[in-house]
Design an enzyme around this catalytic site. Structure first.
Site, PDB file in Angstrom:
ATOM      1  CD  GLU A 175      -2.906  -1.325   2.254  1.00 54.86           C
ATOM      2  OE1 GLU A 175      -2.405  -1.187   3.397  1.00 54.86           O
ATOM      3  OE2 GLU A 175      -4.116  -1.618   2.071  1.00 54.86           O
ATOM      4  CG  MET A 230      -8.740  -5.793   8.786  1.00 50.77           C
ATOM      5  SD  MET A 230      -7.749  -7.259   8.413  1.00 50.77           S
ATOM      6  CE  MET A 230      -7.394  -7.808  10.087  1.00 50.77           C
ATOM      7  CD  GLU A 231      -5.233  -2.024   8.410  1.00 53.53           C
ATOM      8  OE1 GLU A 231      -5.898  -1.619   7.426  1.00 53.53           O
ATOM      9  OE2 GLU A 231      -4.908  -3.219   8.527  1.00 53.53           O
ATOM     10  CG  ASP A 290     -11.807  -8.116  -0.643  1.00 51.09           C
ATOM     11  OD1 ASP A 290     -10.772  -7.468  -0.377  1.00 51.09           O
ATOM     12  OD2 ASP A 290     -12.743  -8.270   0.180  1.00 51.09           O
ATOM     13  N   GLY A 295     -12.505  -4.108   1.540  1.00 56.06           N
ATOM     14  CA  GLY A 295     -13.564  -4.968   1.016  1.00 56.06           C
ATOM     15  C   GLY A 295     -14.833  -4.152   0.841  1.00 56.06           C
TER      16      GLY A 295
HETATM   17  C1  4EZ Z   1      -2.540 -10.999   4.349  1.00 53.76           C
HETATM   18  C2  4EZ Z   1      -3.962 -10.526   4.487  1.00 53.76           C
HETATM   19  C3  4EZ Z   1      -4.024  -9.058   4.733  1.00 53.76           C
HETATM   20  C4  4EZ Z   1      -5.400  -8.500   4.792  1.00 53.76           C
HETATM   21  C5  4EZ Z   1      -5.386  -6.995   5.004  1.00 53.76           C
HETATM   22  C6  4EZ Z   1      -6.629  -6.415   4.410  1.00 53.76           C
HETATM   23  N1  4EZ Z   1      -6.714  -4.976   4.541  1.00 53.76           N
HETATM   24  C7  4EZ Z   1      -6.845  -4.606   5.946  1.00 53.76           C
HETATM   25  O1  4EZ Z   1      -7.122  -3.259   6.110  1.00 53.76           O
HETATM   26  C8  4EZ Z   1      -7.799  -4.372   3.718  1.00 53.76           C
HETATM   27  C9  4EZ Z   1      -8.878  -5.310   3.301  1.00 53.76           C
HETATM   28  C10 4EZ Z   1      -9.192  -5.636   2.007  1.00 53.76           C
HETATM   29  N2  4EZ Z   1     -10.249  -6.511   1.974  1.00 53.76           N
HETATM   30  C11 4EZ Z   1     -10.608  -6.774   3.267  1.00 53.76           C
HETATM   31  C12 4EZ Z   1     -11.579  -7.627   3.844  1.00 53.76           C
HETATM   32  N3  4EZ Z   1     -12.405  -8.367   3.059  1.00 53.76           N
HETATM   33  N4  4EZ Z   1     -11.668  -7.682   5.184  1.00 53.76           N
HETATM   34  C13 4EZ Z   1     -10.851  -6.933   5.956  1.00 53.76           C
HETATM   35  N5  4EZ Z   1      -9.891  -6.108   5.481  1.00 53.76           N
HETATM   36  C14 4EZ Z   1      -9.767  -6.032   4.134  1.00 53.76           C
END
Ligand code: 4EZ
Length: 228
Positions: A12, A172-173, A196, A78
């Protein structure tokens, strides 16, 4: 002016770092913070590592140790709203914590005493983002972002978060960064590009679109930096 640009993962902030020159590295509190000049701005760039705790630590460190006066978050998320598709940009009007739960005591989801369910992003930064999007012909949705310490890959959990918080996207942040910036009086702006749909395909889609969506978010962040 000192501006913080945060992400959660290397992917990112890599698109941010690669457009900067004479970048200096600083090791502070178990993390690496990059500083560089960008026009008239002093930038502090870092990825926090994933989740609310790490991102709160990074936001607080940027403000307390590096003097950040405005905070921009760039990353992926997401989608909850069906109007958001992979690659789409969403700017948070306000953020909440979907996994904060003391409802056993009659409190609403996302609330603890002396806290608040939603933290509002800086209206001025949102205004700049909206005008940049208009001028550049970039589609930018504004919405509520829900944050929690879980990667959501389940349609039911996604639907519950959407209904409970009227949220358009989840990650998540963002909300933890929001709480820290709000408490320390630093205007903040959270931008996410969709990677996603937080459903059963989320893991595959995230892997497939993390990089391209992170670039979209980073590119828009630079358009905002050019207006600061
Ligand atoms: C190795 C895995 C790293 C996941 C980090 C995902 N980031 C958290 O900020 C964004 C994010 C993108 N899609 C998501 C989802 N479906 N649920 C939670 N967070 C997210």
């Amino acid at each position: 002016m000192v501006v913080g640009v945060m992400g959660a993962m290397p992917e990112e902030i890599d698109p941010i770092l690669k457009r900067l020159e004479n970048v200096k590295k600083h090791e502070v509190a178990d993390n690496v913070y990059y500083t560089a000049f960008y026009g008239s701005l002093d930038l502090v760039v870092a990825y926090s590592k994933i989740g609310k705790v790490f991102s709160a630590l990074t936001a607080a460190t940027m403000i307390e140790k590096f003097g950040v006066q405005k905070m921009l978050f760039s990353g992926v998320a997401g989608a909850i709203s069906p109007a958001l598709h992979i690659g789409d940009l969403v700017a948070a009007t306000k953020l909440c914590q979907h996994d904060l739960d003391i409802t056993a005591f009659g409190h609403p989801y996302g609330y603890v005493p002396e806290g608040k369910v939603y933290v509002e992003a800086d209206p001025r930064l949102l205004e700049i983002a909206a005008s940049v999007a208009y001028k550049q012909g970039v589609k930018l949705k504004r919405g509520i972002i829900a944050t929690g310490d879980q990667f959501v890959a389940d349609a039911e959990r996604k639907a519950w978060i959407g209904q409970t918080f009227n949220a358009d996207a989840l990650e998540m942040e963002g909300a933890s960064v929001a709480v820290v910036c709000d408490a320390l009086g630093v205007p903040f702006f959270v931008l996410r590009a969709i990677s996603d749909a937080a459903d059963m395909d989320a893991g595959f889609d995230f892997d497939a679109f993390l990089q391209s969506s992170a670039v979209k978010s980073a590119d828009f962040i630079f358009m905002i930096l050019d207006e600061l």
